[in-house]
Design an enzyme around this catalytic site. Structure first.
Site, PDB file in Angstrom:
ATOM      1  N   HIS A  60       0.549  -1.095  -0.109  1.00  0.00           N
ATOM      2  CA  HIS A  60      -0.025   0.209  -0.156  1.00  0.00           C
ATOM      3  C   HIS A  60       0.991   0.970   0.439  1.00  0.00           C
ATOM      4  CE1 HIS A  60      -2.337   3.125   1.654  1.00  0.00           C
ATOM      5  NE2 HIS A  60      -1.618   3.069   2.445  1.00  0.00           N
ATOM      6  N   HIS A  91       3.974   6.933   5.333  1.00  0.00           N
ATOM      7  CA  HIS A  91       2.690   7.528   5.862  1.00  0.00           C
ATOM      8  C   HIS A  91       1.458   6.619   6.848  1.00  0.00           C
ATOM      9  CE1 HIS A  91       0.207   5.098   2.302  1.00  0.00           C
ATOM     10  NE2 HIS A  91      -0.493   5.419   3.737  1.00  0.00           N
ATOM     11  N   ASP A  92       2.067   5.122   6.887  1.00  0.00           N
ATOM     12  CA  ASP A  92       1.346   4.677   7.344  1.00  0.00           C
ATOM     13  C   ASP A  92       2.364   4.455   9.053  1.00  0.00           C
ATOM     14  OD1 ASP A  92      -1.318   4.975   7.483  1.00  0.00           O
ATOM     15  OD2 ASP A  92      -1.052   3.405   5.536  1.00  0.00           O
ATOM     16  N   GLU A 126       0.708   5.900  12.350  1.00  0.00           N
ATOM     17  CA  GLU A 126      -0.190   5.790  13.224  1.00  0.00           C
ATOM     18  C   GLU A 126      -0.675   3.718  13.331  1.00  0.00           C
ATOM     19  OE1 GLU A 126      -3.260   7.238  10.176  1.00  0.00           O
ATOM     20  OE2 GLU A 126      -4.527   5.925  10.455  1.00  0.00           O
ATOM     21  N   ASP A 127       0.331   3.240  11.788  1.00  0.00           N
ATOM     22  CA  ASP A 127      -0.381   1.438  12.794  1.00  0.00           C
ATOM     23  C   ASP A 127       0.559   0.742  12.992  1.00  0.00           C
ATOM     24  OD1 ASP A 127      -3.237   2.158  11.554  1.00  0.00           O
ATOM     25  OD2 ASP A 127      -2.006   1.358   9.043  1.00  0.00           O
ATOM     26  N   ASP A 181      -2.984   8.709  -1.206  1.00  0.00           N
ATOM     27  CA  ASP A 181      -3.533   7.413   0.245  1.00  0.00           C
ATOM     28  C   ASP A 181      -5.068   7.807  -0.866  1.00  0.00           C
ATOM     29  OD1 ASP A 181      -3.682   6.301   2.069  1.00  0.00           O
ATOM     30  OD2 ASP A 181      -3.932   7.617   3.230  1.00  0.00           O
TER      31      ASP A 181
HETATM   32 ZN    ZN Z   1      -2.278   4.888   4.102  1.00  0.00          ZN
END
Ligand code: ZN
Length: 190
Positions: free
Chosen positions: A38, A64-65, A68-69, A125
């Site tokens: 992704h 980018h994630d 967050e993840d 995204d």
């Molecule tokens: Zn994403």
């Protein structure tokens, strides 16, 4: 980015870092592809469709994630990739301590205040997530949830004030394709 770093090396460093951080995660789609596909796709959309050459923006796309993840912190990104990459990633990071509905509204509220680079990552995204929904429904998502997601993604893009015409055209295209795919799924259900 420090001046002596070769931009390709800089991008590959970010890619290696993100691949390691996301190593145990899978995407929500039926194929359950490795998560790293992704962020690679998001960076690819920025480069190929958006014409983005700014290496910090491409690195931020790859990363980018991660906050967050995964267990990645902003300070960690700053020490490895610099303050600008950190702030670009933080611009597109939701606060997971907040309830989902609040986070979704905040993305719309924050959209007009984002930088050009942050907005480009956000558009790419959304393009990838909408295209994924068109390709296959995330496991367990009802038709209703898929349609609500599309409407919300449109609201986020519409609320942005920074313009990226090529990315916006691509977004409109993938929304159309995804909506037709979801409609077809709905018809097959009744
Ligand atoms: Zn994403």
């Amino acid at each position: 980015m420090t001046q002596q770093t070769n931009p390709l090396t800089a991008l590959l460093q970010a890619l290696r870092f993100a691949a390691d951080k996301h190593r145990d995660q899978r995407r929500k789609g039926a194929a359950a592809s490795p998560y790293i596909n992704h962020p690679i796709e998001v960076a690819t959309v920025l480069a190929e469709i958006g014409g983005i050459k700014d290496i910090d923006v491409l690195r931020a796309a790859v990363l980018h994630d991660t906050i967050e993840d995964t267990d990645t912190t902003g300070a960690e990104l700053e020490s490895l990739f610099g303050a600008r990459v950190r702030s670009l990633v933080e611009e597109v990071t939701d606060d997971k301590k907040l309830p989902k509905a609040v986070r979704k509204q905040l993305q719309i509220d924050h959209a007009p205040h984002m930088t050009s680079g942050g907005t480009a990552v956000k558009f790419a995204d959304k393009i990838c997530n909408v295209a994924d929904i068109g390709d296959s429904a995330p496991k367990g998502w009802t038709i209703e949830r898929q349609l609500v997601y599309l409407d919300w993604a449109i609201a986020v893009v519409d609320a942005s004030t920074e313009r990226h015409e090529a990315l916006e055209r691509e977004f409109a295209r993938v929304v159309k394709v995804a909506r037709a795919a979801v409609q077809k799924r709905a018809e097959e259900q009744d």
